[in-house]
Design an enzyme around this catalytic site. Structure first.
Site, PDB file in Angstrom:
ATOM      1  N   HIS A  15       0.776  -0.877   0.024  1.00 53.22           N
ATOM      2  CA  HIS A  15      -0.104  -0.027   0.080  1.00 53.22           C
ATOM      3  C   HIS A  15       0.591   1.200   0.052  1.00 53.22           C
ATOM      4  O   HIS A  15       2.116   1.400   0.912  1.00 53.22           O
ATOM      5  CB  HIS A  15      -0.901   0.425   1.348  1.00 53.22           C
ATOM      6  CG  HIS A  15      -2.007  -0.951   1.382  1.00 53.22           C
ATOM      7  ND1 HIS A  15      -1.349  -1.979   2.009  1.00 53.22           N
ATOM      8  CD2 HIS A  15      -3.393  -0.908   1.264  1.00 53.22           C
ATOM      9  CE1 HIS A  15      -2.524  -2.643   2.614  1.00 53.22           C
ATOM     10  NE2 HIS A  15      -3.450  -2.207   1.914  1.00 53.22           N
ATOM     11  N   ASP A  55       2.086   2.131   3.431  1.00 48.63           N
ATOM     12  CA  ASP A  55       2.663   1.491   4.375  1.00 48.63           C
ATOM     13  C   ASP A  55       4.614   1.535   4.197  1.00 48.63           C
ATOM     14  O   ASP A  55       5.290   1.481   4.639  1.00 48.63           O
ATOM     15  CB  ASP A  55       3.065  -0.197   3.657  1.00 48.63           C
ATOM     16  CG  ASP A  55       1.390  -0.703   3.942  1.00 48.63           C
ATOM     17  OD1 ASP A  55       0.829  -0.117   4.463  1.00 48.63           O
ATOM     18  OD2 ASP A  55       1.404  -1.643   2.438  1.00 48.63           O
TER      19      ASP A  55
HETATM   20  C1  XUL Z   1      -6.973  -6.273   4.314  1.00 46.86           C
HETATM   21  C2  XUL Z   1      -6.553  -6.295   3.357  1.00 46.86           C
HETATM   22  C3  XUL Z   1      -5.802  -5.969   3.068  1.00 46.86           C
HETATM   23  C4  XUL Z   1      -5.918  -6.032   1.143  1.00 46.86           C
HETATM   24  C5  XUL Z   1      -4.987  -5.258   0.613  1.00 46.86           C
HETATM   25  O1  XUL Z   1      -8.367  -7.602   4.690  1.00 46.86           O
HETATM   26  O2  XUL Z   1      -7.008  -8.439   2.896  1.00 46.86           O
HETATM   27  O3  XUL Z   1      -4.862  -5.852   3.328  1.00 46.86           O
HETATM   28  O4  XUL Z   1      -5.733  -7.306   0.818  1.00 46.86           O
HETATM   29  O5  XUL Z   1      -5.538  -3.194   0.545  1.00 46.86           O
END
Ligand code: XUL
Ligand code: CO
Length: 438
Positions: free
Chosen positions: A102, A105
């Site tokens: 992300h 992150d």
């Molecule tokens: C949350 C989840 C996230 C997604 C990416 O449950 O799975 O981490 O994979 O946003």
């Protein structure tokens, strides 16, 4: 590489079944061919930035427990750059060819969007360098549109148009960096795209906004020249009570309704499937039936707990079934096996990160080998084929070709008088057959 974060651990090697070395693979042998393709190419493992680098082991009842030297700083860009080195050292040593992030992150939130973008640019440049140095590639990027308080009512589905624009700007930037880093796909997980109560929610309006957001993303993808697919990652709840992207069928319906299906595939996560009351295999089959099986977030939940525990996938029955479905539908192209999984709060040492990934990679390697053996044996596929044989000729073939009418069916039913030759579904026998290969 500069400072080593895991100086006592070298590259994890394949030593084969029975090795007593816990820092070695028993089954994941990257170059080993299965159905004519290497395990590395089949499985396309990815390490996630969020759990593996940013996870603290904290929960609602307690502080973080995890020993993570790269999180000890003040949250500056300099710290983030150092953390990127830890991420690439870990991913290289564990032998995963891909990683996922992300935006927030990898780089810290700034006080303004301009500052956040600047932070991201600084760390993005370092990621590009580290990718080049290590050969590790980006499986997909995504925007973290759910942590900051501005997203309390949602992002693309917020009641505030200002928030919608902020979220769009964040996705635009995350797409740019995904493209710049050669990402193979881009994921949307609607962390807060849902509601807590319908008393304050205009559901159709929010769905329209979400679709408008996705159309803007498609337009921008074309403008950028980004060729990889978009993925939607279904999840029914948590953090919201009801999420719009609740399961594979709901996502596919949304994409079809708003004319978006050709631009999207699904990223299916095990624990999200079970939260939705489905098995992982069910969700994979539903996605594949629509030609939208994209990638998987590999983890597993705990059936006795009602939330997203994101455990490392160690259940061989699960990994074998997942790989059987993946192989049946032609394998991954741009997608892969992404460990969206976190070590338990009690597994707080640095070694545990290795043990966890090795456990997941070995379980998937075994799942792949088991699935290939089930396919080579052929009895399971033959059973299914034979079970549907009445559709291969006569009235069945005519119906499948779309050439039969109700009157034709009635004529056929009148002719046979009654159905007398239905066979057993043989579930227990087939479960035993599957177990022969575990
Ligand atoms: C949350 C989840 C996230 C997604 C990416 O449950 O799975 O981490 O994979 O946003
Ligand atoms: Co996920």
């Amino acid at each position: 590489m500069s400072k080593q974060y895991f100086p006592k651990i070298g590259n994890i090697q394949f030593e084969g079944p029975g090795t007593k070395n816990p820092l070695a693979f028993q089954h994941y042998n990257p170059g080993e061919l299965v159905e004519g393709k290497s395990m590395k190419e089949h499985l396309r493992f990815a390490v996630v930035y969020w759990h593996t680098m940013r996870g603290t082991g904290g929960d609602m009842f307690g502080w973080g427990t995890a020993e993570r030297p790269w999180n000890a700083g003040e949250g500056t860009v300099k710290d983030a750059v150092a953390r990127a080195h830890a991420m690439f050292e870990f991913t290289s040593k564990v032998g995963a060819p891909y990683y996922c992030w992300h935006d927030r992150d990898v780089a810290p939130h700034g006080k303004t969007l301009t500052e956040s973008n600047k932070n991201f640019d600084a760390v993005g440049k370092e990621l590009k360098k580290l990718q080049k140095d290590t050969g590790i590639k980006l499986l997909w990027g995504t925007a973290q549109n759910f942590v900051h308080p501005r997203y309390m009512h949602g992002a693309a589905t917020s009641c505030s148009a200002d928030v919608f624009c902020y979220a769009a700007a964040q996705v635009k930037k995350a797409m740019e960096w995904t493209h710049e880093l050669g990402g193979e796909g881009y994921t949307f997980w609607g962390g807060r795209e849902g509601y807590s109560t319908l008393l304050n929610t205009d559901l159709p309006r929010e769905m329209d906004h979400l679709a408008e957001f996705m159309h803007m993303a498609v337009d921008y993808k074309k403008k950028l020249g980004f060729a990889g697919p978009f993925y939607i990652e279904p999840k029914p709840k948590e953090p919201t009570k009801h999420q719009y992207d609740s399961d594979a069928a709901a996502c596919l319906n949304f994409l079809r309704e708003y004319g978006l299906l050709e631009h999207f595939k699904l990223n299916i996560e095990t624990n999200h499937a079970t939260l939705a009351g489905h098995s992982m295999q069910h969700e994979l089959e539903v996605a594949a039936a629509a030609g939208a099986l994209g990638s998987i977030d590999a983890n597993m939940g705990d059936m006795l707990l009602g939330w997203d525990t994101d455990q490392f996938p160690t259940d061989l029955y699960l990994t074998s079934q997942v790989m059987l479905t993946v192989l049946k539908h032609g394998g991954f192209t741009t997608g892969g096996t992404n460990f969206d999984a976190k070590v338990r709060r009690e597994s707080h040492t640095l070694e545990d990160l290795f043990y966890a990934h090795i456990a997941g990679m070995d379980a998937f390697a075994r799942g792949l080998k088991i699935a290939a053996k089930v396919r080579a044996d052929g009895r399971l596929a033959d059973f299914v084929k034979t079970r549907y044989r009445s559709w291969d000729s006569g009235i069945g073939a005519k119906i499948e070709a779309g050439k039969a009418t109700f009157a034709d069916c009635e004529r056929h039913a009148l002719k046979i008088g009654e159905v007398t030759d239905l066979e057993s579904g043989r579930q227990e026998r087939l479960e035993a057959l599957f177990n022969e290969f575990i």
